[in-house]
Write a protein that holds these residues in place. Structure first.
Motif, PDB file in Angstrom:
ATOM      1  N   PRO A  15      13.783 -28.011  35.026  1.00  0.00           N
ATOM      2  CA  PRO A  15      12.758 -27.530  34.086  1.00  0.00           C
ATOM      3  C   PRO A  15      12.144 -26.185  34.481  1.00  0.00           C
ATOM      4  N   GLU A  16      11.977 -25.934  35.777  1.00  0.00           N
ATOM      5  CA  GLU A  16      11.379 -24.659  36.201  1.00  0.00           C
ATOM      6  C   GLU A  16      12.227 -23.465  35.740  1.00  0.00           C
ATOM      7  N   ALA A  17      13.561 -23.656  35.685  1.00  0.00           N
ATOM      8  CA  ALA A  17      14.438 -22.579  35.211  1.00  0.00           C
ATOM      9  C   ALA A  17      14.287 -22.391  33.701  1.00  0.00           C
ATOM     10  N   VAL A  18      14.006 -23.500  33.002  1.00  0.00           N
ATOM     11  CA  VAL A  18      13.781 -23.413  31.546  1.00  0.00           C
ATOM     12  C   VAL A  18      12.591 -22.493  31.255  1.00  0.00           C
ATOM     13  N   LYS A  19      11.540 -22.659  32.056  1.00  0.00           N
ATOM     14  CA  LYS A  19      10.353 -21.798  31.880  1.00  0.00           C
ATOM     15  C   LYS A  19      10.720 -20.326  31.975  1.00  0.00           C
ATOM     16  N   THR A  20      11.551 -19.985  32.958  1.00  0.00           N
ATOM     17  CA  THR A  20      11.973 -18.596  33.124  1.00  0.00           C
ATOM     18  C   THR A  20      12.750 -18.121  31.900  1.00  0.00           C
ATOM     19  N   LEU A  21      13.692 -18.948  31.431  1.00  0.00           N
ATOM     20  CA  LEU A  21      14.486 -18.567  30.254  1.00  0.00           C
ATOM     21  C   LEU A  21      13.579 -18.343  29.043  1.00  0.00           C
ATOM     22  N   LYS A  22      12.605 -19.227  28.870  1.00  0.00           N
ATOM     23  CA  LYS A  22      11.669 -19.067  27.745  1.00  0.00           C
ATOM     24  C   LYS A  22      10.918 -17.735  27.835  1.00  0.00           C
TER      25      LYS A  22
ATOM     26  N   VAL B 212      14.353 -16.643  25.228  1.00  0.00           N
ATOM     27  CA  VAL B 212      15.587 -17.393  25.000  1.00  0.00           C
ATOM     28  C   VAL B 212      15.195 -18.838  24.688  1.00  0.00           C
ATOM     29  N   GLU B 213      15.802 -19.422  23.662  1.00  0.00           N
ATOM     30  CA  GLU B 213      15.585 -20.838  23.382  1.00  0.00           C
ATOM     31  C   GLU B 213      16.468 -21.681  24.308  1.00  0.00           C
ATOM     32  N   VAL B 214      16.009 -22.897  24.614  1.00  0.00           N
ATOM     33  CA  VAL B 214      16.780 -23.748  25.529  1.00  0.00           C
ATOM     34  C   VAL B 214      16.943 -25.135  24.926  1.00  0.00           C
ATOM     35  N   MET B 215      18.181 -25.619  24.895  1.00  0.00           N
ATOM     36  CA  MET B 215      18.461 -27.005  24.517  1.00  0.00           C
ATOM     37  C   MET B 215      18.990 -27.739  25.749  1.00  0.00           C
ATOM     38  N   VAL B 216      18.493 -28.962  25.932  1.00  0.00           N
ATOM     39  CA  VAL B 216      18.910 -29.759  27.091  1.00  0.00           C
ATOM     40  C   VAL B 216      19.442 -31.095  26.578  1.00  0.00           C
ATOM     41  N   GLU B 217      20.583 -31.487  27.088  1.00  0.00           N
ATOM     42  CA  GLU B 217      21.157 -32.771  26.671  1.00  0.00           C
ATOM     43  C   GLU B 217      20.298 -33.924  27.194  1.00  0.00           C
ATOM     44  N   THR B 218      20.097 -34.941  26.358  1.00  0.00           N
ATOM     45  CA  THR B 218      19.329 -36.136  26.743  1.00  0.00           C
ATOM     46  C   THR B 218      19.773 -36.632  28.127  1.00  0.00           C
ATOM     47  N   GLY B 219      18.815 -36.802  29.020  1.00  0.00           N
ATOM     48  CA  GLY B 219      19.110 -37.385  30.337  1.00  0.00           C
ATOM     49  C   GLY B 219      19.805 -36.455  31.313  1.00  0.00           C
ATOM     50  N   ALA B 220      19.921 -35.154  30.980  1.00  0.00           N
ATOM     51  CA  ALA B 220      20.678 -34.221  31.830  1.00  0.00           C
ATOM     52  C   ALA B 220      20.144 -34.164  33.261  1.00  0.00           C
ATOM     53  N   GLY B 221      18.811 -34.248  33.413  1.00  0.00           N
ATOM     54  CA  GLY B 221      18.221 -34.064  34.744  1.00  0.00           C
ATOM     55  C   GLY B 221      17.830 -35.358  35.435  1.00  0.00           C
ATOM     56  N   LYS B 222      18.147 -36.482  34.803  1.00  0.00           N
ATOM     57  CA  LYS B 222      17.629 -37.763  35.285  1.00  0.00           C
ATOM     58  C   LYS B 222      17.952 -38.014  36.763  1.00  0.00           C
ATOM     59  N   LYS B 223      19.208 -37.807  37.154  1.00  0.00           N
ATOM     60  CA  LYS B 223      19.592 -38.105  38.547  1.00  0.00           C
ATOM     61  C   LYS B 223      19.057 -37.076  39.538  1.00  0.00           C
ATOM     62  N   ALA B 224      18.598 -35.940  39.011  1.00  0.00           N
ATOM     63  CA  ALA B 224      17.943 -34.950  39.872  1.00  0.00           C
ATOM     64  C   ALA B 224      16.418 -35.091  39.764  1.00  0.00           C
ATOM     65  N   PHE B 225      15.970 -36.237  39.225  1.00  0.00           N
ATOM     66  CA  PHE B 225      14.548 -36.579  39.139  1.00  0.00           C
ATOM     67  C   PHE B 225      13.750 -35.649  38.228  1.00  0.00           C
ATOM     68  N   ALA B 226      14.433 -35.100  37.215  1.00  0.00           N
ATOM     69  CA  ALA B 226      13.742 -34.295  36.198  1.00  0.00           C
ATOM     70  C   ALA B 226      14.015 -34.964  34.864  1.00  0.00           C
ATOM     71  N   ASP B 227      13.043 -35.679  34.320  1.00  0.00           N
ATOM     72  CA  ASP B 227      13.325 -36.392  33.075  1.00  0.00           C
ATOM     73  C   ASP B 227      13.098 -35.507  31.854  1.00  0.00           C
ATOM     74  N   ASP B 228      13.509 -36.029  30.712  1.00  0.00           N
ATOM     75  CA  ASP B 228      13.453 -35.244  29.477  1.00  0.00           C
ATOM     76  C   ASP B 228      12.057 -34.687  29.200  1.00  0.00           C
TER      77      ASP B 228
ATOM     78  N   GLN C 194      10.889 -30.935  28.230  1.00  0.00           N
ATOM     79  CA  GLN C 194      10.140 -30.631  27.006  1.00  0.00           C
ATOM     80  C   GLN C 194       8.866 -29.852  27.310  1.00  0.00           C
ATOM     81  N   GLU C 195       8.153 -30.311  28.351  1.00  0.00           N
ATOM     82  CA  GLU C 195       6.929 -29.589  28.755  1.00  0.00           C
ATOM     83  C   GLU C 195       7.220 -28.140  29.113  1.00  0.00           C
ATOM     84  N   SER C 196       8.427 -27.891  29.611  1.00  0.00           N
ATOM     85  CA  SER C 196       8.803 -26.521  29.987  1.00  0.00           C
ATOM     86  C   SER C 196       9.292 -25.720  28.785  1.00  0.00           C
ATOM     87  N   GLY C 197       9.360 -26.366  27.619  1.00  0.00           N
ATOM     88  CA  GLY C 197       9.701 -25.620  26.415  1.00  0.00           C
ATOM     89  C   GLY C 197      11.110 -25.850  25.880  1.00  0.00           C
ATOM     90  N   ALA C 198      11.832 -26.816  26.463  1.00  0.00           N
ATOM     91  CA  ALA C 198      13.197 -27.071  25.988  1.00  0.00           C
ATOM     92  C   ALA C 198      13.179 -28.083  24.855  1.00  0.00           C
TER      93      ALA C 198
END
Lengths: 374, 374
Positions: free
Chosen positions: B19-26, B30-46, B50-54
């Motif tokens: 998510p921190e990288a999403v903030k930078t892209l925003k 740049v708009e950002v789309m993230v696939e459902t559950g993409a970060g789950k195993k890295a402990f970053a949930d949807d 979303q809070e970061s703007g994706a």
């Protein structure tokens, strides 16, 4: 005389003495019998014991023939009955909190020593299995945490940016806690520690960790270095301080135990739910009820991305060095009760009497007498 | 324009950007789309994304709508076909050694970048995923070894005697090897390291490790920092030197890989059989055949008390910080191809062209051209 080293039960990987300890015993003119496979899980096979001068025998032969049976975990009641009538039983039986076994040993007119009873005096330090095993446990707890954590412990400054160091919170700064602090610092983490004993503050700070202060703790210097139970107001403020620290931490290692009592609850459910996703709690008090409300003994559970490890016998997970230290402690004690190759039980010696569960069925130290009279 | 972050396959725990990288892209418009559950195993949930703007979307929506698909592991051929016709595919496809995929991308007139192709230049360091992941792997390999070893890493001076430090041998002093050296030193081990590149000696020594010298290595400075194949006489003397060191070691970590080739055999069967019981071999080259004769990929085997760990994707075992570093590398690269919120592919830039597999089906760099012509 003959000293025997028994094989531990299935779930135990340590052995009371390694082949190097056998060599020392032989140099005292003591014969040594070792049960087949006793050292296998500690990476010392029968051949190594034989090279060191031990005779490899089966369990029933050993129990019948040796003068001192040396082990770690308690033997079964049937096995104790099968021992030679005058032979001495040694191990770590948790004698003060295992009334069934202690009463049995007295009833059977046995002589037994239990290593956790070794007095916490300067002269007895070299026999203190609780300290040496706590050293193993503190080290191993940090490795376990670092291995589970999805983040680095140390800080990294890389071409692509900076990784901040992990934040580790250690609850309880006894031997295990201090070793955990030292190991987490080695690995580069930022370490915070908490203990109700004010004496711990200096030790914590000398290891480079930050001491979490909560005013008004009850401190009892006569408790032999152990923490004592605290009043309600203190417990409330302590919980708030721990809650605040734990929710900032990547790793929490809890080590708070009170001998013979249920472990104090330090990490509440609400604290776990407020912790960072990916954080790790290692609960070293799991076998006495746990310091964390959500701990399950001998299991790792995951709640909201927080792993909670209910640690069992962690010393068994470093079997080679844990057995080496255990054996050194054992030899230092045996030196007190073996003179010129013969058994020599001198109960004038405070370490010998302090460690004794009973001698020919009679308690010789006040802690055991008190326990029996209760 | 829209950047998309896909969910990795089941066996992968990392995610291309947190998510921190999403903030930078925003912040770059740049708009950002993230696939459902993409970060789950890295402990970053949807919710964090979303809070970061994706915007959280399903996989097929993402593949159709975004202008750049960012991932780590390769997508399937069907999935690449389902991407928008002008969209760019990014990941780490091992393009030079994955001819099937590379030919398919060219055949389909795709534009694709593969992060392992980032040139090993100073300016490109901040995008070098091979280096950042090797840092993770070197750190994690030591933790894994320390956790398996039945002994302590550090020296201990206790009341009951001294525990000597463990002896760790690192084969290959690239980024992973150097990080392994640093981590093993942190934990208090005595560390020995070997590398065919003479340039590695100074780096090894500056980390406090001892360099194992074998005279007469072939050293090729044009190999981009990689080791090159060696002649037979050198290989024989190298094997003898490694045999001697390995049989004294408690831990051996092997990191020797030659891109696109089978990994060199450094630890022979006779060496394993002569190692100390309880010793641990961590083979980081397991996926390309292994540096140890007895390694089995993705498995831990035990031979005569020696554990041999055939390590697979070790970076995935530190998913949070590995994803953080990966995302930083990604952002630094994206900065080169996104200008004022729009795609801007400037193939005059040696990093852009060097990392490109193909642009609208045409190879733009000589390494890919050469591979296709072979």
């Amino acid at each position: 005389m003959i000293v025997g080293i028994v094989k531990e039960p299935e779930e135990e990987s340590r052995v009371a003495m390694l082949p190097e300890a056998v060599k020392t015993l032989k140099s005292w003119n003591v014969e040594v019998m070792v049960e087949t496979g006793a050292g296998k899980k500690a990476f010392a096979d029968d051949a190594l014991y034989q090279e060191s001068g031990a005779e490899i025998v089966d369990r029933s032969t050993l129990l019948q023939k040796v003068d001192i049976v040396c082990g770690i975990q308690a033997l079964s009641i049937a096995e104790i009955r099968s021992m030679g009538p005058k032979s001495v039983l040694m191990g770590q039986f948790n004698a003060l909190y295992n009334p069934e076994l202690t009463h049995f040993l007295i009833h059977e007119s046995r002589t037994a020593f239990s290593m956790e009873l070794v007095p916490r005096t300067t002269r007895a330090q070299s026999m203190d299995v609780l300290s040496s095993m706590a050293t193993v446990v503190g080290y191993k707890a940090v490795l376990m945490a670092a291995n589970l954590l999805p983040r680095f412990f140390p800080m990294f400054m890389t071409a692509a940016g900076t990784i901040t160091p992990s934040r580790v919170l250690i609850l309880g700064a006894g031997v295990a806690g201090l070793q955990a602090i030292a190991t987490a610092k080695r690995l580069g983490a930022t370490v915070f520690a908490f203990d109700v004993r004010q004496a711990a503050k200096e030790e914590v700070m000398s290891l480079g960790a930050k001491f979490v202060e909560v005013e008004g703790a009850t401190d009892d210097k006569s408790a032999g270095g152990y923490a004592v139970e605290q009043n309600e107001d203190f417990i409330h403020r302590q919980k708030e301080a721990i809650h605040e620290q734990a929710t900032k931490a990547d790793v929490v290692i809890t080590t708070a135990q009170i001998p013979g009592k249920k472990a104090p609850l330090l990490i509440e459910e609400r604290t776990v739910l407020a912790m960072k996703p990916g954080a790790v709690v290692i609960d070293l008090a799991a076998s006495s009820g746990g310091n964390c409300a959500l701990t399950q003994a001998d299991q790792t559970v995951s709640i909201n991305g927080v792993s909670i490890v209910g640690v069992g016998n962690l010393a068994a997970q470093l079997p080679q060095d844990a057995s080496k230290m255990y054996g050194k402690n054992y030899l230092n004690f045996l030196k007190l009760i073996i003179k010129e190759g013969q058994m020599n039980l001198n109960f004038e010696d405070d370490i010998v009497s302090g460690t004794c569960v009973c001698h020919e069925g009679k308690p010789v130290n006040s802690r055991i007498t008190q326990m029996i009279n209760n």
